[in-house]
Design an enzyme around this catalytic site. Structure first.
Site, PDB file in Angstrom:
ATOM      1  N   ASP A 241       0.804  -1.076   0.145  1.00  0.00           N
ATOM      2  CA  ASP A 241       0.032  -0.094  -0.047  1.00  0.00           C
ATOM      3  C   ASP A 241       0.825   1.253  -0.154  1.00  0.00           C
ATOM      4  O   ASP A 241       1.912   1.163   0.178  1.00  0.00           O
ATOM      5  CB  ASP A 241      -0.940   0.123   1.186  1.00  0.00           C
ATOM      6  CG  ASP A 241      -2.143   0.985   0.915  1.00  0.00           C
ATOM      7  OD1 ASP A 241      -2.054   1.741  -0.064  1.00  0.00           O
ATOM      8  OD2 ASP A 241      -3.153   0.791   1.774  1.00  0.00           O
TER       9      ASP A 241
HETATM   10  C1  NOJ Z   1      -4.015   4.037   0.391  1.00  0.00           C
HETATM   11  C2  NOJ Z   1      -5.207   3.247   0.391  1.00  0.00           C
HETATM   12  O1  NOJ Z   1      -5.136   2.604   1.487  1.00  0.00           O
HETATM   13  C3  NOJ Z   1      -5.295   2.035  -0.636  1.00  0.00           C
HETATM   14  O2  NOJ Z   1      -6.689   1.528  -0.613  1.00  0.00           O
HETATM   15  C4  NOJ Z   1      -5.041   2.915  -2.119  1.00  0.00           C
HETATM   16  O3  NOJ Z   1      -5.314   1.824  -3.249  1.00  0.00           O
HETATM   17  C5  NOJ Z   1      -3.943   3.467  -2.139  1.00  0.00           C
HETATM   18  N1  NOJ Z   1      -3.714   4.610  -1.153  1.00  0.00           N
HETATM   19  C6  NOJ Z   1      -3.360   4.088  -3.397  1.00  0.00           C
HETATM   20  O4  NOJ Z   1      -4.133   5.077  -3.721  1.00  0.00           O
END
Ligand code: NOJ
Length: 733
Positions: A263
């Protein structure tokens, strides 16, 4: 490209080039066809890292994507294309209801259609992979991200996980109009302690395996190309560094062969969790754990080379990760067709086209949940209805994650009801965000625009409108930006000014329908006492207003059921139906007994349970009949009921089957959803509804952590929601 060719390519790549494939930056690094050196160097990235990057996130728009891809491939030593990834959650430009609402439809086809539409639009705009589905099991309404999940139930989530992946990828993500799916957040991100986003997760291995892992597995069975790690620690270990989780559970046990992406900055955060000394150690731990792509940090880009040259990390691990990235590109057909479906003409044609809007409206109508109705709904066209509340004209109804959509494209209630031809007046009554206050959304700041001196005037106008109307539809709820990532709430009530509005209106007109906008279950005690009907419409998406009009006026009756329990009060949270018996079971006949598992000041039961939802008609259920009372291993039995529409109009019912394993080698949930069927019946119509029960459905992780079904007695419940007592018993031999 053939696998052999991929291996040859890998063999030809320099160490730097290979490391580059594991780096993912966002659009801020690219300026048209060149590299924006400012942001790159500010964040500690070298120009080389960007030039040799393997993927990019949040760059959309066919023209944009093509330009960046072309320039990138020209400069790249082996002309390897980037993969363009983005968060396409409940739609790209045409927005469907938020995932939690989709769960409420109890119809996976709703999610599949939504994913198909999202894939068509997003792929035309150059997106090749979406960071969806999020299949985290959610049981704590304080957590803002419950809106991104389909709810609290293992089975429901699993069915939706599969449907979403199928919707995005079809039978081959390479095909036109399809995109790769990335299931997230592995693992158990939906169980942050105290509902606070990014917080640690403490779960027993049995709960993880029985409750949290099945939905990810379902997404993988459906062929999801990627898995995203979660921000949280799981039993003290940050997921992106959790070797057991990634290598043993995900890769060995679940057999996942695709690409794992961290993430956003989660590799660097291993350090902030206090589980690595510095970025270099974080990089080593993450690669060893099997995290392939580093989203948005310098950990891999700046330290993997050193780690390999110092002999601290085996280059083989790097090669494995790089190969998985190349394989991903190959599965998407990018070596042959690096722009995939990016096409300016298709963009113009598809985005917000009539067909997509129609599908979004049909979907929205299925997601509304009627919690109360004393007969006040449906509305009749000749009735004079005052639509009051800040949501009457609001267009921020598309959900927190709709970052590529435009709020102005949404149909407000006022627009929807007016177009439908309702005899209606509209008054805001109060502001959604108080004067001078602001809420930070995912990609913009929402500021209260009203003038404090108009506050009283607005309220008086609303009260006057209510007085003159036959009925009031009060459109209230939490703001869209109060839900989603980083939107945990300690208090899950409707903002106070809106409750005041409700009270004032109730003084002059008691025929109140509350229409609730929310991204999570809210505490509705007050609303329940003052409203004659409550309709939960969540964040309904682009066609929200038109869908709402058709449901309110009865053209399509509401048919949703709650995918998450609505608590009585925040103090019960996490509250969910599939809990466990305690050694001190609550005896409702003797509430005066002190030494039972209960609260002194609130009930144990939620205000509205999982699976609950009314229709404009009524249904009756026969007793449950079983084809036999003994289930032989490997065999099956049938559990059936006769469902009858005993009301006066056509309507839908979600027939739900729950099973309880009466005694196990470990404590078993009081019941678990094992099947559901959504049916539409005309007034007076009846239908037999049957479910097949197999040994597989009875499996759980036993005292030795084996996934088996234990012999013994089971109770099967079939009914309208998770409280049904309509039951029969069978034995597994
Ligand atoms: C953080 C989020 O937790 C995740 O769900 C998302 O896909 C990513 N950022 C990318 O934007």
């Amino acid at each position: 490209m053939e696998q052999q060719k991929l291996l040859e390519l890998l063999g030809e790549m320099s160490l730097d080039e290979k490391i580059g494939q594991l780096f993912q930056g966002n659009g801020s690094f690219y300026e048209g066809d060149s590299i924006a050196t400012g942001p790159a160097s500010e964040q500690g990235f070298s120009e080389q890292t960007i030039r040799e990057a393997g993927s990019v996130l949040s760059v959309v728009g066919a023209g944009n994507v093509k330009q960046i891809q072309k320039a990138h491939m020209e400069k790249h030593p082996h002309h390897i294309p980037l993969v363009f990834m983005a968060d396409i959650i409940n739609g790209y430009r045409t927005v469907f209801p938020i995932p939690l609402a989709q769960g409420a439809a109890f119809n996976p086809q709703v999610a599949k259609t939504g994913a198909q539409v999202a894939a068509k639009e997003a792929s035309a705009a150059g997106v090749q992979v979406t960071f969806s589905p999020m299949v985290d099991l959610v049981r704590d309404a304080r957590w803002g991200r419950v809106m991104e999940s389909t709810g609290e139930d293992v089975y429901l989530n699993s069915v939706y996980a599969g449907a979403l992946v199928e919707g995005y990828q079809g039978d081959d993500p390479k095909k036109p109009g399809k995109i790769g799916a990335c299931v997230k957040h592995f693992a158990a991100y939906g169980a942050p302690t105290a509902g606070r986003d990014y917080n640690n997760v403490e779960l027993s291995e049995r709960t993880l395996r029985d409750d949290y892992l099945p939905a990810y597995e379902a997404a993988l069975r459906a062929g999801a190309l990627l898995v995203m790690t979660s921000f949280n620690t799981l039993n003290r270990i940050p997921s992106s560094a959790n070797k057991w989780l990634m290598r043993q559970v995900l890769r060995e046990e679940m057999g996942f062969k695709g690409t794992v992406i961290s993430d956003w900055a989660a590799i660097e955060e291993i350090m902030y969790h206090g589980a690595a000394m510095d970025r270099k150690e974080a990089a080593r731990l993450a690669l060893e754990a099997g995290t392939d792509i580093d989203m948005m940090t310098t950990c891999y880009a700046n330290y993997l080379k050193e780690l390999i040259e110092e002999g601290k990390v085996d280059e083989k691990l790097l090669d494995e990760a790089v190969l998985r990235v190349l394989e991903l590109k190959n599965k998407l057909g990018l070596f042959e067709n690096p722009f995939k479906d990016a096409d300016e003409e298709a963009e113009k044609e598809l985005l917000l086209c009539a067909d997509h809007r129609e599908k979004a409206k049909e979907a929205a109508k299925e997601t509304f949940v009627l919690l109360e109705n004393n007969g006040i709904l449906p509305l009749k066209k000749e009735e004079k209805v005052a639509f009051i509340g800040p949501y009457t004209e609001e267009k921020a109804i598309i959900g927190a994650w709709s970052i590529f959509a435009r709020e102005e494209d949404a149909v407000s209630i006022e627009e929807g009801v007016t177009a439908y031809g309702g005899n209606a007046i509209f008054e805001k009554g109060c502001e959604l965000i108080s004067e001078g206050a602001s809420i930070q959304g995912m990609n913009r700041l929402y500021t209260g625009t009203g003038m404090a001196e108009n506050r009283e005037k607005k309220l008086l106008k609303a009260v006057k409108a209510a007085k003159e109307a036959d009925k009031v539809v009060l459109c209230i709820g939490e703001h869209m930006a109060q839900t989603g990532e980083a939107a945990s709430r300690g208090d899950i009530t409707i903002p106070e000014n809106q409750i005041t509005l409700l009270e004032k209106i109730a003084e002059v007109n008691q025929n109140i329908v509350v229409m609730l906008f929310s991204g999570r279950p809210l505490d509705l005690r007050k609303v329940k006492t003052l409203a004659k009907a409550i309709l939960v419409v969540w964040m309904p998406g682009t066609e929200g207003g038109s869908a709402i009009a058709e449901v309110l006026y009865g053209e399509t009756p509401p048919s949703g059921k709650l995918p998450m329990s609505f608590p009585y009060a925040v103090g019960q949270v996490p509250v969910f139906y599939s809990e466990f018996h305690t050694g001190r079971r609550m005896d409702p006949a003797h509430p005066e007994n002190r030494f039972q598992s209960r609260y002194m000041d609130i009930p144990n039961e939620p205000l509205y349970p999982f699976g609950y939802g009314l229709s404009y008609t009524e249904f009756s259920y026969s007793v449950v009949t079983l084809s036999k009372t003994e289930l032989i291993r490997g065999g099956e039995l049938k559990a059936s009921v006769l469902l009858k529409n005993v009301g006066k109009s056509r309507g839908s019912e979600v027939v739900q089957m729950y099973i309880r394993d009466d005694v196990g080698s470990v404590a078993r949930p009081v019941r678990e959803l094992k099947g559901f069927q959504k049916l539409w019946l005309n007034a007076g119509e009846e239908k037999e509804v049957s479910f097949t029960i197999t040994e597989d459905m009875l499996k759980f992780h036993d005292i030795n952590m084996n996934n088996i079904a234990e012999a013994g007695k089971f109770t099967v419940f079939i009914g309208s929601d998770s409280r049904t007592q309509n039951q029969a018993e069978f034995v597994l031999k």
